[in-house]
Scaffold this active site. Structure first.
Site, PDB file in Angstrom:
ATOM      1  N   ARG A  84       0.814  -1.221   0.000  1.00 35.66           N
ATOM      2  CA  ARG A  84       0.000   0.000   0.000  1.00 35.66           C
ATOM      3  C   ARG A  84       0.843   1.265   0.000  1.00 35.66           C
ATOM      4  O   ARG A  84       0.381   2.320  -0.441  1.00 35.66           O
ATOM      5  CB  ARG A  84      -1.003  -0.044   1.145  1.00 35.66           C
ATOM      6  CG  ARG A  84      -2.062  -1.132   0.925  1.00 35.66           C
ATOM      7  CD  ARG A  84      -3.016  -1.281   2.083  1.00 35.66           C
ATOM      8  NE  ARG A  84      -2.362  -1.654   3.315  1.00 35.66           N
ATOM      9  CZ  ARG A  84      -2.175  -2.905   3.735  1.00 35.66           C
ATOM     10  NH1 ARG A  84      -2.605  -3.898   3.007  1.00 35.66           N
ATOM     11  NH2 ARG A  84      -1.573  -3.154   4.883  1.00 35.66           N
ATOM     12  N   GLU A 117       6.073 -10.789  15.437  1.00 38.94           N
ATOM     13  CA  GLU A 117       5.640 -11.330  16.716  1.00 38.94           C
ATOM     14  C   GLU A 117       6.099 -12.785  16.874  1.00 38.94           C
ATOM     15  O   GLU A 117       6.563 -13.189  17.928  1.00 38.94           O
ATOM     16  CB  GLU A 117       4.113 -11.238  16.829  1.00 38.94           C
ATOM     17  CG  GLU A 117       3.593 -11.645  18.186  1.00 38.94           C
ATOM     18  CD  GLU A 117       2.084 -11.452  18.287  1.00 38.94           C
ATOM     19  OE1 GLU A 117       1.540 -11.849  19.325  1.00 38.94           O
ATOM     20  OE2 GLU A 117       1.469 -10.915  17.347  1.00 38.94           O
TER      21      GLU A 117
END
Length: 182
Positions: free
Chosen positions: A66, A103
């Site tokens: 994006r 993560e």
């Protein structure tokens, strides 16, 4: 330079919240609704043009995917080049890469080794739609500098302040975001 209250409202109202995407408990900030809103996209891009027209930039580097939309649009408005920073294995020529932590694991971004070679000491604005933890943006800024250019600032449409990615990135470069989510 900051958005007016009206500009901020137009942009914020054009961003859709999608609950439980991509997993339960997450509220995804969907910018596709901003992109297809002529007024909101115009306000966004005009604001970015006004902010960065005096920065003497040579390139805008956009993060996959994006960041390509906003970065390429702004580069065209400013009359400068655009450089894509892609996920590993997506660029066709010789690349340099930078790993960053997720993560649960590690990911990697790449840029062409000669992306900024036409202009010595090129001044580059890093651009993406959103900053969360800052891992991707931090890796991308390092790549710009490794490729012989200078990342002068990082710009995001949305900052998820509660994840502190901006704070982490601000230790190395200036950071600007249009909308902050507390």
């Amino acid at each position: 330079m900051t958005l007016s209250k009206t500009e901020r409202r137009i942009i914020e109202n054009a961003i859709r919240d999608v609950k439980d995407f991509p997993k339960p408990g997450i509220v995804f900030k969907d910018i596709t609704t901003l992109l297809n809103d002529r007024e909101a996209f115009g306000v966004t891009m005009n604001h970015l043009y006004q902010k960065y027209k005096a920065y003497n930039l040579d390139y805008i580097a956009g993060i996959d995917a994006r960041g390509f939309i906003f970065g390429a649009s702004l580069a065209q408005m400013l009359g400068i080049g655009f450089v894509p920073i892609r996920k590993r294995g997506k660029l066709p020529y010789t690349t340099i890469s930078e790993k960053y932590s997720l993560e649960y694991g590690v990911d990697e971004v790449e840029v062409h080794i000669d992306a900024f070679s036409k202009i010595p000491n090129a001044r580059v604005l890093l651009m993406d739609d959103l900053i969360a933890t800052g891992g991707t943006a931090n890796a991308a800024a390092k790549l710009i500098n490794q490729a012989g250019a200078t990342c002068v600032e990082a710009c995001f449409i949305i900052a998820l302040d509660f994840l502190e990615g901006q704070k982490e990135l601000k230790n190395s470069i200036e950071v600007y975001s249009l909308v902050e989510v507390k």
